[in-house]
Each structure stands twice: as C-alpha cells, then as structure tokens.
Write a protein that holds these residues in place. Sequence first.
Motif, PDB file in Angstrom:
ATOM      1  N   LEU A  98       0.692  -1.108   0.030  1.00  0.00           N
ATOM      2  CA  LEU A  98       0.119  -0.090   0.050  1.00  0.00           C
ATOM      3  C   LEU A  98       0.771   1.329   0.062  1.00  0.00           C
ATOM      4  O   LEU A  98       0.407   2.181  -0.524  1.00  0.00           O
ATOM      5  CB  LEU A  98      -0.740   0.089   1.193  1.00  0.00           C
ATOM      6  CG  LEU A  98      -2.132  -1.124   1.113  1.00  0.00           C
ATOM      7  CD1 LEU A  98      -2.736  -1.129   2.598  1.00  0.00           C
ATOM      8  CD2 LEU A  98      -3.076  -0.700  -0.074  1.00  0.00           C
ATOM      9  N   VAL A  99       1.959   1.280   0.704  1.00  0.00           N
ATOM     10  CA  VAL A  99       2.974   2.299   0.813  1.00  0.00           C
ATOM     11  C   VAL A  99       3.493   2.608  -0.710  1.00  0.00           C
ATOM     12  O   VAL A  99       3.286   3.862  -0.944  1.00  0.00           O
ATOM     13  CB  VAL A  99       3.968   2.257   1.842  1.00  0.00           C
ATOM     14  CG1 VAL A  99       4.972   3.142   1.609  1.00  0.00           C
ATOM     15  CG2 VAL A  99       3.401   2.241   3.173  1.00  0.00           C
ATOM     16  N   SER A 100       3.728   1.697  -1.468  1.00  0.00           N
ATOM     17  CA  SER A 100       4.210   1.999  -2.754  1.00  0.00           C
ATOM     18  C   SER A 100       3.136   2.367  -3.814  1.00  0.00           C
ATOM     19  O   SER A 100       3.642   3.165  -4.625  1.00  0.00           O
ATOM     20  CB  SER A 100       5.223   0.836  -3.143  1.00  0.00           C
ATOM     21  OG  SER A 100       4.088  -0.509  -3.219  1.00  0.00           O
ATOM     22  N   GLN A 101       1.994   1.801  -3.561  1.00  0.00           N
ATOM     23  CA  GLN A 101       1.247   2.039  -4.618  1.00  0.00           C
ATOM     24  C   GLN A 101       0.242   3.070  -4.210  1.00  0.00           C
ATOM     25  O   GLN A 101      -0.373   3.910  -5.140  1.00  0.00           O
ATOM     26  CB  GLN A 101       0.238   0.578  -4.861  1.00  0.00           C
ATOM     27  CG  GLN A 101       1.038  -0.516  -5.168  1.00  0.00           C
ATOM     28  CD  GLN A 101       1.500  -0.155  -6.629  1.00  0.00           C
ATOM     29  OE1 GLN A 101       0.867   0.430  -7.564  1.00  0.00           O
ATOM     30  NE2 GLN A 101       2.921  -0.702  -6.987  1.00  0.00           N
ATOM     31  N   MET A 102      -0.137   3.318  -3.068  1.00  0.00           N
ATOM     32  CA  MET A 102      -1.309   4.408  -2.497  1.00  0.00           C
ATOM     33  C   MET A 102      -0.395   5.267  -1.500  1.00  0.00           C
ATOM     34  O   MET A 102      -0.713   5.000  -0.463  1.00  0.00           O
ATOM     35  CB  MET A 102      -2.478   3.844  -2.113  1.00  0.00           C
ATOM     36  CG  MET A 102      -2.993   3.171  -3.008  1.00  0.00           C
ATOM     37  SD  MET A 102      -4.546   2.147  -2.348  1.00  0.00           S
ATOM     38  CE  MET A 102      -5.365   1.645  -3.679  1.00  0.00           C
ATOM     39  N   PRO A 103       0.474   6.368  -1.955  1.00  0.00           N
ATOM     40  CA  PRO A 103       1.004   7.315  -1.277  1.00  0.00           C
ATOM     41  C   PRO A 103       0.031   8.135  -0.315  1.00  0.00           C
ATOM     42  O   PRO A 103       0.664   8.759   0.502  1.00  0.00           O
ATOM     43  CB  PRO A 103       1.944   8.088  -2.157  1.00  0.00           C
ATOM     44  CG  PRO A 103       1.410   7.902  -3.348  1.00  0.00           C
ATOM     45  CD  PRO A 103       0.494   6.813  -3.377  1.00  0.00           C
ATOM     46  N   ASP A 104      -1.180   8.419  -0.904  1.00  0.00           N
ATOM     47  CA  ASP A 104      -2.137   9.255  -0.246  1.00  0.00           C
ATOM     48  C   ASP A 104      -2.677   8.648   0.939  1.00  0.00           C
ATOM     49  O   ASP A 104      -3.419   9.454   1.801  1.00  0.00           O
ATOM     50  CB  ASP A 104      -3.271   9.610  -1.020  1.00  0.00           C
ATOM     51  CG  ASP A 104      -2.782  10.742  -2.261  1.00  0.00           C
ATOM     52  OD1 ASP A 104      -1.659  11.066  -1.980  1.00  0.00           O
ATOM     53  OD2 ASP A 104      -3.702  10.560  -3.439  1.00  0.00           O
ATOM     54  N   LEU A 105      -2.522   7.532   1.163  1.00  0.00           N
ATOM     55  CA  LEU A 105      -3.025   6.748   2.716  1.00  0.00           C
ATOM     56  C   LEU A 105      -2.081   7.009   3.672  1.00  0.00           C
ATOM     57  O   LEU A 105      -0.832   6.694   3.588  1.00  0.00           O
ATOM     58  CB  LEU A 105      -3.382   5.124   2.231  1.00  0.00           C
ATOM     59  CG  LEU A 105      -4.481   5.023   1.271  1.00  0.00           C
ATOM     60  CD1 LEU A 105      -4.458   3.551   1.281  1.00  0.00           C
ATOM     61  CD2 LEU A 105      -5.606   5.743   1.832  1.00  0.00           C
ATOM     62  N   ALA A 106      -2.498   7.040   4.851  1.00  0.00           N
ATOM     63  CA  ALA A 106      -1.843   7.040   6.176  1.00  0.00           C
ATOM     64  C   ALA A 106      -2.186   5.775   6.793  1.00  0.00           C
ATOM     65  O   ALA A 106      -3.206   5.527   7.151  1.00  0.00           O
ATOM     66  CB  ALA A 106      -2.153   8.484   7.070  1.00  0.00           C
TER      67      ALA A 106
END
Length: 619
Positions: free
Chosen positions: A201-209
């Motif tokens: 998720l960190v690599s594909q969706m940087p908008d998520l915390a």
Amino acid sequence: MNRYPLWKYLMIALVLTLGVIYTIPNFFGESPAVQISSAKATIKLTPQAVAMASDALNKAGVTAENIFYEDLGNNGTVRARFASTDLQFKAKTVLEQALNRDPADPSYLVAFNLLPNTPAWLQSLHAMPMYLGLDLRGGVHFLMQVDTRAVITKRMQGMQTGVRSMLVEKRVRFAGIAREGDAIDIRFRDPETREAARSALVSQMPDLALTDGADSEGLKLRATLSPAALKRTVEEAVQQNISTLSKRVNELGVAEPVIQRQGADRIVVQLPGVQDVSRAKDIIGRTATLEVRMVDESVRRGTEDSAAVPLGSELFKVGKATPVILYKDPVITGDYIANAGASFDQNQQPSVSIDLNGDGGRKMREATRSKIGKLMAIVLFEKGKGEVLTVATIRDELGSRFQITGMESPAGATDLALLLRAGSLAAPMEIIEERTIGPQLGAENIAKGFNSTLYGFAAIAAFMVLYYLLFGAFSVLALAVNVMLLIAVLSLLQATLTLPGIAAIALTLGMAIDANVLINERVREELRQGNTPQAAIAAGFERAWATILDSNVTTLIAGLALLIFGSGPIRGFAVVHCLGIMTSMFSAVVVARALTNLWYGRRKKLSSVSIGQVWKPEA
C-alpha cells in the motif's frame, strides 16, 4: 526650460486619442437582444444556426437589426439584436416554438440579453463598454455550500475498492476489509501478512496514512487519507464545481458572471441581468452522467413503438438507433468513470475512450462475459432525461476501458468527453443564501454613483479654479484626462464595474488632485523665494515629483494588499484604486506639465503667472 519636444506632445496626443476611443463605447447604451444556446451536450451550435434563426424570425415577421454567431470555445451561441423590448419578447417566443419540437424537452435555450450599441468600427478595435456588476445592473446572487463530507465519502469508497483490487493483484491474503467512517479497516491473521500489505500500500497508494491496530477479532491495518491528500481532495472538488458552474451559466446569456470561491467550501455565484431565479437554479443544478444498459431483446427490433414495454424495461425515443427498449438497471453509471477523452476507433472515426475505476471495470467484465453477441446501449442523462448515444453489439468481453463509437465529428467527441469529465458536479451543493436585485435598484445605484462622482468633480474644479486660477484650470483638465484614462483602461480590460468601483473612482479624484496641489504650492514657494516665473515653473514640477512618487507608491502598496488579500467587493475596489493611482501620476505630472508648457513655455519675457495669491514674506 519649459518646452516639451515634439515627440512628447505626439505621445500625449496618442494616449488621449486611445483614451477617447476606449471611453466612448460606455455612452452608446445597450439594445434588447436574445441569445440562443444549446440545451444538450449532444447538440452544438455552429454558424449555420444563424440562418436557422433568421428564417424563423422572417416567417413570423419579426425584424432583427442583426443576427450573428459567437464562438465560445467548446460551444457557440447565436445573438440577435432588436429595436425594442416588444420585438425582443416576441422573438423569444417565436424562436422557442420554431427551434424546440418538444417544449418539455428543449434542444435549444433562448434567453433575454442586452447587447452594446457600440459601432462596428469601434468593436473592430476591441473597444467595448465596461461590464456592470450585480449591484448596478440587477440580477441574482447565490451563496452555495459544497458538501465536503460527500466528497470525502466518495473518495474513500473509491479507495476501498482500490485497496481490495491492489491486494488481490499482489496476492496478499486478508481476512476482510470494511470502511468505518473516514477510515478503511483491513484485517489479517498474522503480522507478516500485515507487513506485506503495508509495503504494497505504501508503494502504490502514497495518499494513505497507515496505522497498526488490533481488537477482539484480530490484527488490522487502518488506512486513512493523509492531511495533504484530504485537503487536496476538497480543493479539487470545489475547483471542479467552479469550472462546471462557469460552463453552465453561459446558457443564461450572462455577459460577465462572477463565480468565485469564498472560504474553504463555499462558492459565490452572481449573475448580472438575470431575474428568473428558478431558471438560474435549474441551469446551475444540472447534472450530466452516463449509463451503460443492456437492450431488452425480448422485443423485436423495429416494433418498439407499438409493442408493450416489459416490466423492468423502458422505452427511449431520443438519440441514435432509437426507438429502443432498455433494461432499467444499468450495468455501470457515470460514477465509475475515472477519465474520458476524445480518440479514434479502428476505422479512424471519432470516438470517446472511457476509463473505468477498478470496481467499474469488474462490473463491466461480469456483465459482458456471458453476453457476447448481445446489444448494449450507452445513454447520456441530462436533467433527468436520457438520450441514446449509441447501440452496439458486444464483440468481446469488456473491461476497464472501452469506446463510444459513431460520433459525428472530432469536435462532438471532444465535447462529450469534456462533459463526462466535468459535466457533473464533483460534490453536491446547497444554496444557503439567495437574493435578487431588481434592475430599477441597479439603475438607481448607477444614478447615485454617477451623481456623487460628478458633484465631487465639480466641487474640486470650483475650488482649484478659484484658488489657483489658470494653474487650477490646468489641474482640472488634467483631472478630467485622468478620469477618462481610468475608464478607458477599465473598458479595455473588460472589467466589471460595481458600486465599490464607483467609490474608488470618486476617491481617485481626491487623491489625483493632491498631486496638482503639491505642484502648484511648490511653484508658489519658488516665486516667494524670488525666482523668475519660468524658473519657478520648472523647479515646481521637478521638486514636487519626488514627493508625488513617494505618496503614490505607498498608497499603491496598500491597494495591492487589498487586491491580494481581499475578496469580492474589496478586490473590485482595489483594482480601480490601483489603476487610478497609475493614471493619476501620468495626468497630474505629464499632462499638466504639457498644458503649462504650451501656455507659458514660449514666452521669453514672462513677468508673472496666474497661480493665485503668492504671499511673500515681509522684508
């Protein structure tokens, strides 16, 4: 000493000529007119519409002074000018009846308008009158609140689908995924799988915390939008709403609408000249969305008009390949569209390429996998009414990307793609403030503003001539030039004049004459010191310049601060104020000096000047 070279006089003459050219359009007034615009995204006005409107008016015996086409970029409009309001009202009725076969579902909108009476030769020089604001012309004012909660909810729904699709694609096993408010909870059975999901998720969706958590049901990973992404989501939604509203109000025939942001989630919409509040609401609240539906083939093609419509289906009569009976339940709706763009199909014919989000692509695959060879229709809905864009046979399983073919032209494909991208509002809006200003009140405001400026100018002129005599007359002429140049610049910029703008013009009069007072008093001081009249004139203008420049620069800084940090009426005041400062410096120094040099500069033996009483100190 007090002579200008010829080029300076020619430069001043050129500036004054341009000032007159761009000022006089404001005195020609306006004529009643009607404006024809498209009511549907699939209909685009072209120059050929002029002949269509002209024929309709000629058949009804309504004479128009002139009819012309104006290209507005994505679409065009036809405007017709009339000699009286009676002809204007009659023409509107005639055009609505002639252009719209179905009054309940109009293809064209006919709106009242006003067109300037500026001569054609001035219009060819782009010399047009200033626009009048809502408080001067009358109209409607809306303050709209954007539902940011709906924006965030819609974004989180898309993120939930994206997270599920991405984890499945990366083959990361999870025990469940659910949305709790503004957060997405992903459950796992062991820490290793949770860490693998975090990395993906960190690599594909940087908008998520992402934050770790655990409860009685096991391990979980909570995903929320980062503060920066949350702010950007709301910003983009508000900006898209502003862009969409700007396109829609063109149909109302508004010359200079004001659509601007107020605060974090509010939008101000001002429509000068519009008095029909209900129609304005209808245009502003328009939606345009796409639906993909399957054709009900239980009814044989060609018999739709006479056959009974099965339960769960409905008949469409507008659009291509119609009439056609479609199932009511759509395969997908416009909510699943991620992007739309104009393109060409395999036969190099114009088409629209549509990209669906992850959930939309899944629904499309599931719906078309078992329906190869069946008919599918694409329907565009505007204001609750559907128009069939195309009916095509499914040749293969469709996924996240497909095309709408059969478009008539590349321009039509571009317009449809634009409508699908920005035709719908990004977020719901609610009108929280609404008011209507009548044209009579606007005319009264114009009269009061004009009279206040006129009386102020007359009072200043009387004082200057009585106190400074001929030099005072030079100052009054320079002040008149300043007002003319200010109006010319505002007209050239096609600025919108409002009541605060009139107040700024009145304030500019008082500030502009201050420079001439400084010059005249400086000339008097030089005369008191015993200088010759020619030397006193030269020294007075030269030594007053530094003081004039300092005072105007400091005032300009304050005006720029109002322009940068202000909003609404304050910005309108600041624009006129800043422009007035620059025109006043030219008129007070250059024009006044030119008049003085013309009158006194060629006199070799000058014993006195007409500048009022010069008090000399006693010996």
